[in-house]
Scaffold this motif. Sequence first.
Motif, PDB file in Angstrom:
ATOM      1  N   LEU A 161       0.828  -1.216   0.000  1.00 23.69           N
ATOM      2  CA  LEU A 161       0.000   0.000   0.000  1.00 23.69           C
ATOM      3  C   LEU A 161       0.856   1.257   0.000  1.00 23.69           C
ATOM      4  CD1 LEU A 161      -3.321   0.408   0.742  1.00 23.69           C
ATOM      5  CD2 LEU A 161      -2.206   1.701   2.537  1.00 23.69           C
ATOM      6  N   THR A 162       1.985   1.219   0.735  1.00 18.73           N
ATOM      7  CA  THR A 162       2.853   2.402   0.769  1.00 18.73           C
ATOM      8  C   THR A 162       3.740   2.462  -0.469  1.00 18.73           C
ATOM      9  OG1 THR A 162       4.464   1.157   2.049  1.00 18.73           O
ATOM     10  CG2 THR A 162       2.912   2.471   3.287  1.00 18.73           C
ATOM     11  N   THR A 163       3.521   1.598  -1.441  1.00 21.62           N
ATOM     12  CA  THR A 163       4.259   1.532  -2.702  1.00 21.62           C
ATOM     13  C   THR A 163       5.754   1.258  -2.500  1.00 21.62           C
ATOM     14  OG1 THR A 163       4.856   3.853  -3.054  1.00 21.62           O
ATOM     15  CG2 THR A 163       2.630   3.218  -3.678  1.00 21.62           C
ATOM     16  N   VAL A 164       6.113   0.647  -1.357  1.00 21.15           N
ATOM     17  CA  VAL A 164       7.512   0.264  -1.161  1.00 21.15           C
ATOM     18  C   VAL A 164       7.810  -0.969  -2.033  1.00 21.15           C
ATOM     19  CG1 VAL A 164       9.205  -0.624   0.496  1.00 21.15           C
ATOM     20  CG2 VAL A 164       7.720   1.266   1.136  1.00 21.15           C
TER      21      VAL A 164
ATOM     22  N   THR B 295      10.277   4.794  -0.184  1.00 25.28           N
ATOM     23  CA  THR B 295       9.345   3.863  -0.855  1.00 25.28           C
ATOM     24  C   THR B 295       9.932   3.251  -2.128  1.00 25.28           C
ATOM     25  OG1 THR B 295       8.091   5.353  -2.293  1.00 25.28           O
ATOM     26  CG2 THR B 295       7.402   5.259  -0.001  1.00 25.28           C
TER      27      THR B 295
ATOM     28  N   TYR C 186       5.726   7.191   3.723  1.00 31.90           N
ATOM     29  CA  TYR C 186       4.498   7.422   2.957  1.00 31.90           C
ATOM     30  C   TYR C 186       3.852   8.736   3.372  1.00 31.90           C
ATOM     31  CZ  TYR C 186       0.048   5.959   0.824  1.00 31.90           C
ATOM     32  OH  TYR C 186      -1.082   5.853   0.053  1.00 31.90           O
TER      33      TYR C 186
ATOM     34  N   VAL D 210       5.146   0.613  -7.105  1.00 37.72           N
ATOM     35  CA  VAL D 210       5.355  -0.417  -6.080  1.00 37.72           C
ATOM     36  C   VAL D 210       6.622  -1.212  -6.442  1.00 37.72           C
ATOM     37  CG1 VAL D 210       4.437  -2.518  -5.037  1.00 37.72           C
ATOM     38  CG2 VAL D 210       2.941  -0.567  -5.392  1.00 37.72           C
TER      39      VAL D 210
END
Lengths: 276, 276, 276, 276
Positions: free
Chosen positions: A195-198, B197, B222, D198
């Motif tokens: 979700l945090t695009t990590v 990220t 984030y 992501v």
Amino acid sequence: MQVKTPVTIRRKFHEVIYEADTFAGKLFDIVLLFLIIISIAAVMFESVASIKAKYGFELMVIEWIITIFFTFEYIGRILSVGKPLKYIFSFYGIIDLLATLPAYIDLIFPGLHFLLSLRALRLLRVFRILKLGHFVGAGNSLIEALKKSKDKIAVFLFAVVVMCIILGTIMYMVEGPESGFTSIPVSVYWTIVTLTTVGFGDITPQTPLGQFISVIIMILGYGIIAVPTGLVTAQFMSKKEEEQSDNNTQSCPNCAAEHHRNDAVYCYHCGSLLNE
Amino acid sequence: MQVKTPVTIRRKFHEVIYEADTFAGKLFDIVLLFLIIISIAAVMFESVASIKAKYGFELMVIEWIITIFFTFEYIGRILSVGKPLKYIFSFYGIIDLLATLPAYIDLIFPGLHFLLSLRALRLLRVFRILKLGHFVGAGNSLIEALKKSKDKIAVFLFAVVVMCIILGTIMYMVEGPESGFTSIPVSVYWTIVTLTTVGFGDITPQTPLGQFISVIIMILGYGIIAVPTGLVTAQFMSKKEEEQSDNNTQSCPNCAAEHHRNDAVYCYHCGSLLNE
Amino acid sequence: MQVKTPVTIRRKFHEVIYEADTFAGKLFDIVLLFLIIISIAAVMFESVASIKAKYGFELMVIEWIITIFFTFEYIGRILSVGKPLKYIFSFYGIIDLLATLPAYIDLIFPGLHFLLSLRALRLLRVFRILKLGHFVGAGNSLIEALKKSKDKIAVFLFAVVVMCIILGTIMYMVEGPESGFTSIPVSVYWTIVTLTTVGFGDITPQTPLGQFISVIIMILGYGIIAVPTGLVTAQFMSKKEEEQSDNNTQSCPNCAAEHHRNDAVYCYHCGSLLNE
Amino acid sequence: MQVKTPVTIRRKFHEVIYEADTFAGKLFDIVLLFLIIISIAAVMFESVASIKAKYGFELMVIEWIITIFFTFEYIGRILSVGKPLKYIFSFYGIIDLLATLPAYIDLIFPGLHFLLSLRALRLLRVFRILKLGHFVGAGNSLIEALKKSKDKIAVFLFAVVVMCIILGTIMYMVEGPESGFTSIPVSVYWTIVTLTTVGFGDITPQTPLGQFISVIIMILGYGIIAVPTGLVTAQFMSKKEEEQSDNNTQSCPNCAAEHHRNDAVYCYHCGSLLNE
């Protein structure tokens, strides 16, 4: 700024440590800044096995020079400040103490290595970096703006955590331990990573349904980042406008009220005519 | 624009190189733009082993054609400009010199390959891309807005680095070398990879506690991206408003009302005629 | 809306295809929307080996039903529109043609499979999704705002590409082929992957210096995302304000000028009193 | 707030469950909050094989205590509320029911494990976290702002999905199954993973052309994140301005000027007294 103390040496100390107007004060600040950076670098390099093997002794010498300087600085700050107790229990007082303690504990109780582990002592030393805070102005406008949007950011983070727990559980259901989603906590961890695009990629969905839900999580994460950004931006903007509207520097000649509208002709407070 | 020089040929040169009004000037600009792009492509392709093996000779020929053109351009710029020394030591003067030098050094000192390595020479040639700057207007509004938020962005980046050092040290403590967190510098590198990220996934936390701290780092990253975004947006907005409100500086000669529409003929407040 | 044509059947067709007021028009729109989605799903599922092996025949049947419907729709649009040529060479005209052609080419020249490859034909069919554009309003405010910031976004992207080429070359120098940075193009690709915070992790820096430069690239990427965001936000904001300032609907009773300030008492254009 | 009911015990219940003014009401809220968190933690830990093996019995006991409390709470809410049916079929009514049902189903139909699978029952229990919604104010300003930009965000997401389907198909064409792009759905999944920055890295492009298209996808994703951010920010800003300008609705009784400061006593425009 000028604190009145009976002892001249104390006033002198205060000037050197807390002020930056004199040559000695400036020199002290530069030396302190330099030593903090050296100290952090030493802690970091010490953790690299190859460097420690080669330069272990040099690093220990540097460590002790810095510790002794920080000790004198800590004692100096206590002696020269008006209210020593207030300083000792302040944020920077505790940080300054933590900057010296680890080395002494290491010296006095060498056996403690086995109890508290050398690693934990090293950790404490890294907090010396917070000593840099002595150089940063207290009333930072950035932090102010963040503090004002605090409540809304908390609600947002709460919503994110709730979403991640639910979506993580669904992913655990769909993918299962075969794909690396070994438990709900791991699955929630993966959901937050996504979700945090990590997106580490150590765990990835393998089933079509899992990939479909992942896509929803990603687009959700990509979209809702707009929320904290929007909040903080709106806060910065209104702060800027406030500053600009404070540009009107006229004050009422009758009641001295300030912050008039730019097109104000009469005082909003007492109704008397404002001078142009 | 028109620089007065006694020699006509020099004025002609200046027109071709520095101006784009004449046909020759336009042609020169197009050829220059084309050669810069070809040059960068050549440097890039030369680094691909299979292409170099096949087209090595062709790439060398292209390289020399471009180098000779850039050499003439550099000499031309020096000869035709009013203050040659100012140009030579300007940013673009140095870039223009670096665009030609590597090939000549390579030719004159072939043995230097072993000293300076061919790779480093190739690197210098890639800076030719900065020659494209000749085509970009100097007073860029984007850069202006960024410059104005410079101080706040610096404070933000400083805070990020401090956070990453502390969090990286904690991750080193928690995870240790077994999970790939071999030293504090590596651990801090991982923390920055996670906070921004990017999330390569070459190193990932393995312990539950490590994963929990990772989650905090990710949500932090984030969330705080909102800060530079908010700063720059607020800057852009106030610049836009400034531009809009600066559009009209007339004030009513009767009632002194301001902020009239640009096409206003009469005052919106008292109805009297505005002076043009 | 109502196009006058001599043939009644043509007008009827136009109503059904281009308008959504009548029952037949609505039904046509729903069937079209449904078939487009089915068609895209069919193209996607056909590419999955296991599904194609099992449901290959069913997918082919669906494909032909859709193709025949799209063919009739295409002919219907040409026959019923006022200026057929304008439609044929418009964006949606070409898309509508491409939506039917692949299947016929496949039927008429089965040997073409070997020339053009079945895969490329399948690709063309996916562009049917753009037929959904028939349902989207033309004057989209989102696209307008993006178009206005187009120039600044182009400068920004140009700067990003220049940065990535230079930083990618430096990374190639520092890391070299041993770490996966096999050539400058690959290295530039990696730099873009990192700067945009995508971070695949297929190539990662191995040397401390490479990791240090990576950290700079990441923080750069994390910071400069603020630029396009700031640009677009500022654009949206000023559009919103424009809309709001257009809310003032009073027009001058004397000269009919509009867009008066909200606190305007007199017309800015002719100076006559505005009605409250 | 005070609902009139003939039965006193019902009013008492209502006070305890729905209000937080009395001591019993506060205590009830704290216990409920605590049990929800404990319950979610229990569900999460139960999924960890090693914890379940060790503390399986304890977790079951906790589960039953919580279930019984939630059952009484559910019955209490139905009995004490004015319109029980409205509550039962409301969002929180259904959530409250789902919070108790799984355990009873598990007890009554133990054989259902094999039909519905224990995993699915566990999933339902995680929705208990939505019971936390009882503590969040209904008229949340965050959600309001998001709702207002709903239409534009939907258009944006639609455009993103269309782009991802087309780009995913192109990537499938270019890379093919050898690089992991085994089908169009997988390829579209990869495109969304890349566009949203992501970047798992489980599938990566291997051909130069594929890497070039990836770079375009990444820069696209990096750039268009500005759109939702800009939309939401603009929404927040206009909401903020509305709030600020709505703060003062008084207008001058003499000259009808508006937008007075909140602490204004006299009109800024004509100086006459404002009515309180």
